[in-house]
Design a protein around this motif. Structure first.
Motif, PDB file in Angstrom:
ATOM      1  N   GLU A 154       0.625  -1.364  -0.200  1.00  0.00           N
ATOM      2  CA  GLU A 154      -0.508   0.162   0.216  1.00  0.00           C
ATOM      3  C   GLU A 154       1.246   1.513  -0.027  1.00  0.00           C
ATOM      4  OE1 GLU A 154      -4.608  -0.760   2.064  1.00  0.00           O
ATOM      5  OE2 GLU A 154      -2.658   0.251   3.029  1.00  0.00           O
ATOM      6  N   ARG A 155       1.573   0.799   0.912  1.00  0.00           N
ATOM      7  CA  ARG A 155       2.457   2.177   1.602  1.00  0.00           C
ATOM      8  C   ARG A 155       3.488   2.417  -0.525  1.00  0.00           C
ATOM      9  NH1 ARG A 155       3.474   7.426   3.482  1.00  0.00           N
ATOM     10  NH2 ARG A 155       5.376   7.326   3.437  1.00  0.00           N
ATOM     11  N   TYR A 156       4.225   1.953  -0.583  1.00  0.00           N
ATOM     12  CA  TYR A 156       5.200   2.036  -1.500  1.00  0.00           C
ATOM     13  C   TYR A 156       4.804   1.666  -2.772  1.00  0.00           C
ATOM     14  CZ  TYR A 156       8.065   2.904   2.783  1.00  0.00           C
ATOM     15  OH  TYR A 156       8.682   3.387   3.370  1.00  0.00           O
ATOM     16  N   GLY A 157       4.063   0.046  -3.606  1.00  0.00           N
ATOM     17  CA  GLY A 157       3.080   0.227  -4.667  1.00  0.00           C
ATOM     18  C   GLY A 157       1.702   0.836  -4.594  1.00  0.00           C
ATOM     19  N   HIS A 158       1.252   0.994  -4.833  1.00  0.00           N
ATOM     20  CA  HIS A 158       0.239   2.197  -4.096  1.00  0.00           C
ATOM     21  C   HIS A 158      -1.326   1.673  -4.878  1.00  0.00           C
ATOM     22  CE1 HIS A 158       2.334   6.435  -3.618  1.00  0.00           C
ATOM     23  NE2 HIS A 158       3.798   5.714  -4.273  1.00  0.00           N
TER      24      HIS A 158
END
Length: 192
Positions: A154-158
């Motif tokens: 979620e945070r880095y792969g959106h």
């Protein structure tokens, strides 16, 4: 001293009533007009006589809109922009809520891991945090890895977590929390 003028030339001229006589002796105490009756009624006002429908005003929103006036178009456009902006805000806040849910679980996991004695510094990656937690609570490394995987995606792969992933992340946290609570309790008892 006052000079009367009409600033709106398109309006009919101002018609004023004739002043009453200034002789106070001509008016007796019984002839004093009642203040409530002194208010002018709409039919007493100068100008064109209005029908009851015209006095009542528009009855529907469509009747109140005058599409020949630019102000109607401006207000309509602003209303549509406000509705579109509100819808966009709801979509973004829903996505942020989903991310906030997983992110809050991850943040809680780090806080509890620090209390349990795991080395969690800002320079470490989420996977290093899971490994540090696994050194303090070996049986909790599996749930910690699951939380870290969803958080990282979620945070880095959106890529927002699906409902099933959110449920699984919540279940992993419910499994990990009592293990961390026991480790925190052991650490505090060993100190004291």
């Amino acid at each position: 001293g006052w000079i009367e003028f009409e600033p709106t030339a398109a309006q009919p001229a101002i018609v004023r009533p004739i002043d009453p006589p200034e002789d106070d002796s001509a008016i007796s105490d019984n002839d004093t007009p009642d203040r409530d009756n002194q208010r002018e009624q709409p039919e007493d006002l100068p100008g064109e006589a209005l029908s009851p429908e015209e006095r009542a005003g528009p009855t529907t929103l469509w009747e109140s809109l005058n599409l020949n006036k630019p102000a109607s178009w401006i207000w309509g456009g602003l209303t549509l922009l406000a509705i579109a902006g509100g819808a966009g805000w709801l979509v973004r806040s829903r996505r942020a809520y989903r991310m906030a849910q997983v992110e809050s679980i991850y943040t809680d996991m780090l806080r509890w891991a620090g209390w349990a004695g795991a080395s969690t510094s800002l320079s470490q990656t989420p996977y290093e945090h899971a490994s540090a937690l696994g050194q303090v609570v070996p049986e909790g490394e599996g749930p910690a890895r699951h939380i870290v995987e969803v958080y990282t995606r979620e945070r880095y792969g959106h890529k927002p977590a699906s409902e099933q992933e959110q449920t699984a992340t919540g279940n992993a946290w419910h499994e990990l929390r009592p293990l961390l609570a026991r480790a925190i309790l052991r650490r505090w008892l060993s100190r004291g």
